[in-house]
Design a protein around this motif. Structure first.
Motif, short mmCIF file in Angstrom:
data_model
loop_
_atom_site.label_atom_id
_atom_site.label_comp_id
_atom_site.label_asym_id
_atom_site.label_seq_id
_atom_site.Cartn_x
_atom_site.Cartn_y
_atom_site.Cartn_z
N GLN A 127 0.46 -0.98 -0.25
CA GLN A 127 -0.43 -0.20 0.03
C GLN A 127 0.99 1.77 -0.41
N ALA A 128 2.05 1.89 0.96
CA ALA A 128 3.21 2.12 0.81
C ALA A 128 3.64 2.50 -0.62
N ARG A 129 3.72 1.51 -1.17
CA ARG A 129 4.75 1.93 -2.39
C ARG A 129 3.09 2.40 -3.50
N GLN A 130 2.30 1.58 -3.59
CA GLN A 130 1.44 2.36 -4.20
C GLN A 130 1.25 3.50 -4.32
N ALA A 131 0.29 4.18 -2.91
CA ALA A 131 0.67 5.25 -2.42
C ALA A 131 1.77 7.08 -3.12
N VAL A 132 2.83 6.02 -2.55
CA VAL A 132 3.98 6.81 -2.74
C VAL A 132 3.81 7.35 -4.87
N GLU A 133 3.85 6.31 -5.50
CA GLU A 133 3.41 5.87 -7.15
C GLU A 133 2.87 7.05 -7.41
N GLN A 134 1.36 7.14 -6.92
CA GLN A 134 0.34 7.53 -7.38
C GLN A 134 0.66 9.30 -7.16
N ASP A 135 0.55 9.64 -5.80
CA ASP A 135 0.92 10.86 -5.62
C ASP A 135 2.27 11.91 -4.51
N GLY A 136 2.86 10.26 -4.67
CA GLY A 136 4.55 11.01 -3.94
C GLY A 136 4.46 11.65 -3.14
N ALA A 137 4.74 11.83 -1.68
CA ALA A 137 4.17 12.81 -0.70
C ALA A 137 5.61 13.76 -0.52
N ASP A 138 5.30 14.27 0.23
CA ASP A 138 6.03 15.61 0.92
C ASP A 138 7.21 14.71 2.14
N CYS A 139 6.75 13.63 2.85
CA CYS A 139 7.28 12.98 3.79
C CYS A 139 7.01 11.63 4.03
N VAL A 140 7.45 10.56 4.21
CA VAL A 140 7.47 9.36 5.14
C VAL A 140 7.59 9.15 6.09
N LEU A 141 6.77 8.58 6.99
CA LEU A 141 6.71 7.72 8.48
C LEU A 141 6.60 6.83 7.93
N LEU A 142 8.01 5.97 9.02
CA LEU A 142 7.89 4.32 8.56
C LEU A 142 7.73 3.83 10.13
N ASP A 143 7.46 2.57 10.21
CA ASP A 143 7.42 1.92 11.14
C ASP A 143 8.19 0.29 10.52
N VAL A 144 9.29 -0.04 11.57
CA VAL A 144 10.69 -0.91 11.28
C VAL A 144 9.63 -2.07 10.84
N SER A 145 9.04 -2.70 11.52
CA SER A 145 8.14 -3.80 11.18
C SER A 145 7.24 -3.86 10.81
N LEU A 146 6.49 -4.19 9.07
CA LEU A 146 5.56 -4.47 9.29
C LEU A 146 4.79 -6.03 8.85
N THR A 147 3.78 -6.33 8.54
CA THR A 147 2.97 -7.70 8.67
C THR A 147 3.45 -8.02 7.48
N ASP A 148 4.10 -7.53 6.01
CA ASP A 148 4.48 -8.26 5.22
C ASP A 148 5.95 -7.50 4.82
N GLY A 149 6.90 -7.72 6.49
CA GLY A 149 8.19 -6.93 5.93
C GLY A 149 8.54 -6.38 6.90
N THR A 150 10.10 -5.35 6.32
CA THR A 150 10.89 -4.44 7.35
C THR A 150 10.65 -3.50 5.97
N SER A 151 10.56 -2.21 6.27
CA SER A 151 10.12 -1.48 5.86
C SER A 151 11.79 -0.64 5.19
N TYR A 152 12.68 -1.73 6.02
CA TYR A 152 14.31 -0.66 5.06
C TYR A 152 14.79 -0.68 3.72
N GLU A 153 14.04 -1.62 2.53
CA GLU A 153 14.37 -1.50 1.37
C GLU A 153 13.49 0.16 1.02
N PHE A 154 12.08 -0.96 1.38
CA PHE A 154 11.52 0.93 0.78
C PHE A 154 11.85 2.02 1.36
N ALA A 155 12.56 2.16 2.36
CA ALA A 155 13.21 3.45 2.82
C ALA A 155 14.19 3.78 2.11
#
Length: 128
Positions: free
Chosen positions: A39-67
């Motif tokens: 969902q995060a990837r889709q949100a960034v791809e659709q409309d971008g972001a001024d900033c993103v707040l990331l939890d590290v551990s999510l149900t579908d993995g860690t957010s390191y690669e996304f960061a």
């Protein structure tokens, strides 16, 4: 300037709702809550972001690669996590901004405004 589009990547929905309320109170126009990395990837791809707040551990993995992807395209991000520090983070992300949970309203405001590069005196003015 207060960011206008912030993405919260957090799988604990109540935590995300609390952060959303704080962001709206400080004037953020659009807040997107993503509970998975997909969902995060889709949100960034659709409309971008001024900033993103990331939890590290999510149900579908860690957010390191996304960061890393955010860093590559120049979108400011910070980790909002129960980890007390970045000791266990990958080396290339060990100096990333981190806001530890639990946090207060003023702490999340300061964190977001610093992510988008607001000077300290402007941060205080937004909070008043």
């Amino acid at each position: 300037m207060v960011p206008q589009r912030v993405i919260i990547v957090e799988d604990e929905y109540l935590v995300a709702l609390d952060v959303e309320a704080v962001l709206q109170s400080m004037g953020v126009e659009t807040v997107v809550i993503a509970t998975t990395l997909g969902q995060a990837r889709q949100a960034v791809e659709q409309d971008g972001a001024d900033c993103v707040l990331l939890d590290v551990s999510l149900t579908d993995g860690t957010s390191y690669e996304f960061a890393r992807g955010l860093r590559e395209v120049g979108i400011p991000f910070g980790f909002v996590s129960g980890y007390g520090d970045t000791t266990g983070f990958p080396d290339d992300l060990s100096h990333s901004p981190l806001l530890g949970k639990p946090f207060g309203e003023n702490e999340i405001m300061d964190f977001v405004l610093r992510l988008v590069g607001m000077p300290h005196d402007a941060v205080d003015a937004v909070k008043e």
